[in-house]
Design an enzyme around this catalytic site. Structure first.
Site, PDB file in Angstrom:
ATOM      1  CG  ASP A 134      44.351  90.174  47.599  1.00  0.00           C
ATOM      2  OD1 ASP A 134      45.551  90.008  47.426  1.00  0.00           O
ATOM      3  OD2 ASP A 134      43.855  90.498  48.689  1.00  0.00           O
ATOM      4  CG  ASP A 155      46.241  92.799  52.507  1.00  0.00           C
ATOM      5  OD1 ASP A 155      45.039  92.484  52.346  1.00  0.00           O
ATOM      6  OD2 ASP A 155      47.171  91.984  52.351  1.00  0.00           O
ATOM      7  CG  HIS A 198      41.147  86.571  59.866  1.00  0.00           C
ATOM      8  ND1 HIS A 198      40.311  85.885  59.009  1.00  0.00           N
ATOM      9  CD2 HIS A 198      42.224  86.931  59.129  1.00  0.00           C
ATOM     10  CE1 HIS A 198      40.866  85.829  57.801  1.00  0.00           C
ATOM     11  NE2 HIS A 198      42.025  86.467  57.840  1.00  0.00           N
TER      12      HIS A 198
END
Ligand SMILES: [Zn+2]
Length: 333
Positions: A105, A223, A227
């Protein structure tokens, strides 16, 4: 009825960033977000630094989870060494170490011969393959064809496009053993942010919703991809949005309150189906969901270390309340 009690949910696709990305998320902070979001188990992707391509690294994640996690953590290991799309990892050893699935992924396995060999060896090892398809429809079609030709199974990650939904429906009709997931930002109008695959058009949103209803798509996964603000402000910004603490609210708002799905189907997509695909047990415990609670997301209050939500300031209808063990005992008297 506004209040519903169910067992905790399963998220089959998260990025916990440990090891190597602890400034974005840790197993501790990511599983705190998972618990707050109503999840009792998460499967974490192997694109850490270093990537989870050896049994030693899989065991490291399991050990850290044992020390710090607030929900069950199931590692997914790499299909290829270093996620470079070339040499296959040692599937049997990775499974013995505790990996529940295989995925590169973040990257597609570009070479068809490598993917064909991976599907065959993964079936022998008893591990599902989760395919990150890029370009989405093209690689999904290739991998479903390979699964059909080799008599194996494949799971398609984060479906975002109507054309992919249609390809999966055709493959299922042909009898191909394929399962698929989508994410809340692909069925919610007004989502924002940079992720891979990118947000598509409203006809794609409607196709994804229909696919969740008619069984073409089998699971909802977040998912969850943390960040930092500085990283997201850089050019080019990294791909990914977080999602553990908003998945239930987004699903209730976009799927239940639009009449697309009933609650039983909705929670099967977030619990029984992903557990079955990964062959993991359903988590123990209980969560409470107020299907009618109207609330507005304040991203500063999220438990994730990162703030890159696709739903900043969004108002939802429906909210999850994780019950502490002691509260659960009192509340069920
Ligand atoms: Zn992916």
């Amino acid at each position: 009825m506004a209040l519903v009690r169910i067992r905790p949910l399963v998220d089959m696709h998260v990025h916990l960033r440990e090891p190597g990305g602890e400034h974005k998320e840790t197993i501790a902070s990511g599983t705190a977000a998972a618990k707050a979001g109503g999840f009792g188990a998460v499967a974490c992707m192997p694109n850490t630094t270093p990537p989870l391509d050896t049994s030693e690294r899989v065991r490291f994640v399991i050990g850290r989870a044992r020390e710090t996690a607030l929900v069950s953590v199931y590692p997914i290991a790499c299909i290829t060494v270093g996620q470079r799309g070339e040499a296959l990892t040692d599937f049997a050893a990775l499974k013995a170490a505790g990996a529940v699935a295989l995925s590169d992924d973040g990257y597609p396995v570009a070479d068809e011969g490598v993917m064909r060999a991976a599907l065959i060896k993964a079936a022998e090892a008893g591990l599902p393959i989760i395919s990150h398809c890029e370009p989405e429809t093209q690689i999904a079609e290739r991998d479903m064809r390979l699964a059909g030709e080799t008599g194996t199974s494949v799971h398609i990650a984060h479906v975002s496009l109507r054309s992919t939904v249609e390809a999966i429906a055709r493959a299922k009709l042909r009898g191909v053993s394929v399962t698929a997931e989508t994410c809340p930002h692909y069925f919610t109008e007004g989502a924002s942010g940079k992720m891979n695959p990118p947000l598509a058009g409203s006809e794609d949103i409607w196709a994804v919703r229909r696919a969740l209803s008619d069984g073409t798509i089998d699971a909802i996964a977040t998912d969850h991809a943390p960040h930092t603000r500085a990283e997201k402000a850089a050019l080019p910004a990294p791909n990914g949005v977080i999602g553990l603490e908003t998945a239930v609210a987004a699903a209730l708002t976009a799927l239940y309150h639009t009449g697309t799905l009933g609650l039983d189907r909705l929670f099967a997509l977030m619990r029984e189906n992903p557990a079955k695909i990964l062959r993991i047990p359903l988590p123990e415990g209980e969560i409470e969901i107020d299907t009618d609670k109207i609330w507005t997301l304040d991203e500063e209050k999220l438990l994730s270390k990162s703030r890159n939500t696709p739903f900043p300031g969004m108002t939802f209808k429906g909210r999850v309340f994780p019950l502490l063990q002691e509260n659960a005992a009192i509340a069920t008297l």
